[in-house]
Scaffold this active site. Structure first.
Site, PDB file in Angstrom:
ATOM      1  N   ASP A  26      -5.914  -7.997   6.530  1.00  0.00           N
ATOM      2  CA  ASP A  26      -5.731  -7.502   7.988  1.00  0.00           C
ATOM      3  C   ASP A  26      -7.134  -7.712   8.669  1.00  0.00           C
ATOM      4  O   ASP A  26      -8.002  -7.547   8.103  1.00  0.00           O
ATOM      5  CB  ASP A  26      -5.744  -6.033   7.628  1.00  0.00           C
ATOM      6  CG  ASP A  26      -5.428  -5.278   9.060  1.00  0.00           C
ATOM      7  OD1 ASP A  26      -6.133  -5.489  10.223  1.00  0.00           O
ATOM      8  OD2 ASP A  26      -4.635  -4.247   9.101  1.00  0.00           O
TER       9      ASP A  26
ATOM     10  N   HIS B 265       6.506  -8.189  12.936  1.00  0.00           N
ATOM     11  CA  HIS B 265       4.985  -7.563  13.383  1.00  0.00           C
ATOM     12  C   HIS B 265       4.334  -8.603  14.276  1.00  0.00           C
ATOM     13  O   HIS B 265       3.826  -8.603  15.229  1.00  0.00           O
ATOM     14  CB  HIS B 265       4.349  -6.880  12.421  1.00  0.00           C
ATOM     15  CG  HIS B 265       2.909  -6.243  12.969  1.00  0.00           C
ATOM     16  ND1 HIS B 265       3.140  -5.178  13.799  1.00  0.00           N
ATOM     17  CD2 HIS B 265       1.672  -6.540  12.968  1.00  0.00           C
ATOM     18  CE1 HIS B 265       1.723  -4.702  14.176  1.00  0.00           C
ATOM     19  NE2 HIS B 265       0.884  -5.649  13.498  1.00  0.00           N
TER      20      HIS B 265
END
Lengths: 429, 429
Positions: free
Chosen positions: B249, B345
């Protein structure tokens, strides 16, 4: 059960190959090799002699775990063995992060289900603490850097009763009431306790989730309490943890090399139920601190309240003696008054009876709305150790104006286990 | 006000002597000296080039902050300057612990009170980030090891309106509604925001408490949200943060040396209110993860959902290219279908318009009962940057089945300040 047995076996094979990798690599040159060499008996607590909460006892020359080479690689790769006479996480070096998770057994979780549950937990704990993803872990990468992860398992009265009420020790029950307690906030009791510790919150979160996945069918979460100490690597050399009141916290803790340590902490065959020999009793008290009013007390007043200096935790009777010099409770000032007040916290907490001691593992908590101490402690028998101490404090302790016990729980901490064994096997036998 | 002014001056003297001590000592040989040399302009973000969330960009040879000598002494002594063109904590190396604290102004807190409040906060922030106890700090020892503490201050619409409604930028308001939002859980809005970050939870807790002590008369806490990354020192070399879904992330984040970084992040005189030049807009979204159902998705399914490999975050179009290789959204598989799904995403999050980017500062949260991401991001104008990105995600993102936005807040992050200046002075001018 056959399926679960298979799972445990596969796990074992995976774990062993993975552990070989860990101990053979750069990380293994530090802590991995130490544990590998220490073998089964000492495995779970090979690092006991290094107490981060009590640094002056520790000889850095004797400790290879924090060598610069290990640091450069990152301590996330360090793994502690979960095997040994005692569970890991009790006398292992205190970790930065500690999550206490209590579960309530579902009504249908009977003795046979408890046995299945403990087998599943055993496999999970062996994998996770070794830095290995448990079988079907959907995020195996999160398991790879355990950062000294330990998972310590305790059982409550209800769990033991479901197995066999005759096996329940007298102390495995709610503590006697103390006058100043304000319990009933959702942090009391519990049928099963996981104490998940690591120097990194990420493996704590991942381990808790993997354990919950297997526990879910047997039990539901009763409460979660997470605490912290100063971050690993942030401390100055020789510094001791401070709590959120600013006090040095963790002084005069029995150490594993003390002659009476075993008799204070571990249940033995004379003292307890045979199934619990090598285990311990864990008491967790949630102690809220009234920091807003504490802040209004001046520094001498706060030192008098505790009986120690704020600067370095030295007893006021010997303010230049450092944190570890014994307090002299008979010392008087020029006016003939006791230097350590008759109601000072350390005087009230100290027993004349050396068998009345406990091993503290406290961590700070701070929800942003409330702060305090998660006061966890280990002992052979809470009724003979924690209770008399807390009774004295409850009766008279200057600190009581600023601390309130708002949660209370008692668990029997299962004895240790070896590879191929199951946690709590003796309870189920 | 005279008293507060005096307080600030005394503070300043104390702070300066203390800072001299810090930078002259062993710690100063590492990060302290670096900051001292960097001077005012670069002070607050001298370490920006080192991005722990994006390690491959970083050249360790150029970075003296984590030398072995500093490590041996403990990183707790490292202090970051709060002074500069911009506030610290925005492009400084992400810290392990981040506490977001939102306040609601009390009804009586008018423009004059806001001015007093900002002066008090300025003094507190200068002291705390330098590792110095603010005046009358009852636990000065807790301030001494800031561990890269930063305190970043944002103001909400109500605060600006109380000063002068004409000064409020159009974007300083609740975000437009998104279809899938489930707000109203007590994590929305706020009149004032403190973002308190450090590599150790102890200085975070202490700083929050000291700041609250001075804020209490002006405002009350609206909400607190605390998050974490992997612990400092736990990471393997070159590793990037993972979130609790196990994903890498923080990839493809604008970096301070990008040519368009300033235009993405900092309000300038053309784009905004003059009082906010050098400031930024901060959006915080609380994103709950449905980890129980996410766990039932197999690994290829999860990689397709994101568009990246779980192993190292490489785009699926270039799975061996590593995390930082650009995704090729036109790549097709043997069947002629897009390798990165039309609703993956990363495809939905990526804009064709390079000015539509944001600087992400996300951290994990895990209450024990709920887990997810505290998705914080900086930009010049949320209506032109965060909103179009989130609108695309809200319309179609495979990940939406497992994530829900449950909190939303927007703040104007004040411009930086120099020694002798007050945070937010231009707003009050």
């Amino acid at each position: 059960m056959a399926k679960e047995h298979l799972k445990a076996s596969e796990n074992e094979a995976h774990r062993l190959s993975r552990r070989a990798l860990l101990t053979g690599g750069a990380v293994g040159a530090g802590i991995g090799a130490l544990l590998g060499g220490a073998g089964g008996v000492a495995g779970g607590y090979a690092l006991a002699e290094r107490d981060r909460a009590n640094e002056p006892r520790f000889d850095p020359e004797a400790e290879p775990a924090l060598t610069p080479s290990a640091d450069r690689e990152g301590f996330g790769g360090e793994a502690l063995s979960c095997h040994g006479d005692h569970q890991a996480g009790i006398v292992t070096v205190p970790a930065t992060h500690v999550r206490h998770i209590a579960y309530t057994l579902r009504p249908e979780t009977d003795r046979a289900a408890i046995a299945r549950m403990l087998r599943l937990l055993t496999g999970d704990i062996e994998a996770l603490t070794a830095g290995v993803a448990p079988l079907a872990d959907p995020e195996p990468e999160l398991a790879e850097r355990p950062a000294r992860l330990t998972v310590t398992l305790g059982v409550g009265a209800e769990l033991v009763d479901r197995v066999d009420p005759a096996k329940r020790p007298a102390w495995l029950a709610p503590l006697p009431a103390f006058t100043l307690d304000q319990l009933g906030n959702g942090f009391d009791g519990g049928d099963l306790l996981l104490i998940v510790q690591a120097d990194d919150q990420l493996p704590v979160a991942h381990a808790a989730r993997m354990l919950h996945r297997d526990l879910d069918r047997f039990a539901e979460v009763a409460w979660v309490q997470e605490g912290f100490r100063q971050a690993r690597g942030a401390e100055a050399k020789g510094a001791t943890m401070r709590n959120l009141m600013g006090q040095v916290d963790g002084t005069v803790n029995p150490a594993p090399d003390d002659a009476d340590f075993d008799s204070l902490v571990w249940v033995d065959s004379a003292a307890g139920q045979p199934w619990l020999v090598g285990g311990s009793a864990f008491v967790l008290r949630r102690i809220r601190m009234e920091l807003d009013t504490w802040d209004r007390v001046d520094r001498p007043g706060r030192e008098q309240t505790i009986g120690r200096t704020l600067a370095d935790g030295a007893a006021l009777s010997n303010p230049h003696g450092g944190e570890n010099a014994p307090a002299d409770f008979d010392a008087k000032n020029a006016l003939g008054l006791p230097i350590i007040s008759s109601a000072a916290h350390i005087r009230r907490a100290t027993s004349q009876d050396p068998s009345e001691r406990i091993v503290r593992r406290a961590v700070n908590y701070d929800t942003g709305h409330e702060a305090g101490l998660l006061f966890g402690c280990y002992q052979r028998d809470p009724l003979r150790q924690f209770v008399p101490i807390q009774r004295r404090l409850d009766e008279a302790d200057l600190l009581n104006e600023w601390v309130t016990h708002t949660g209370s729980a008692v668990f029997a901490v299962l004895p240790g286990f070896r590879s191929g064994e199951t946690l709590g096997a003796a309870l189920l036998a």
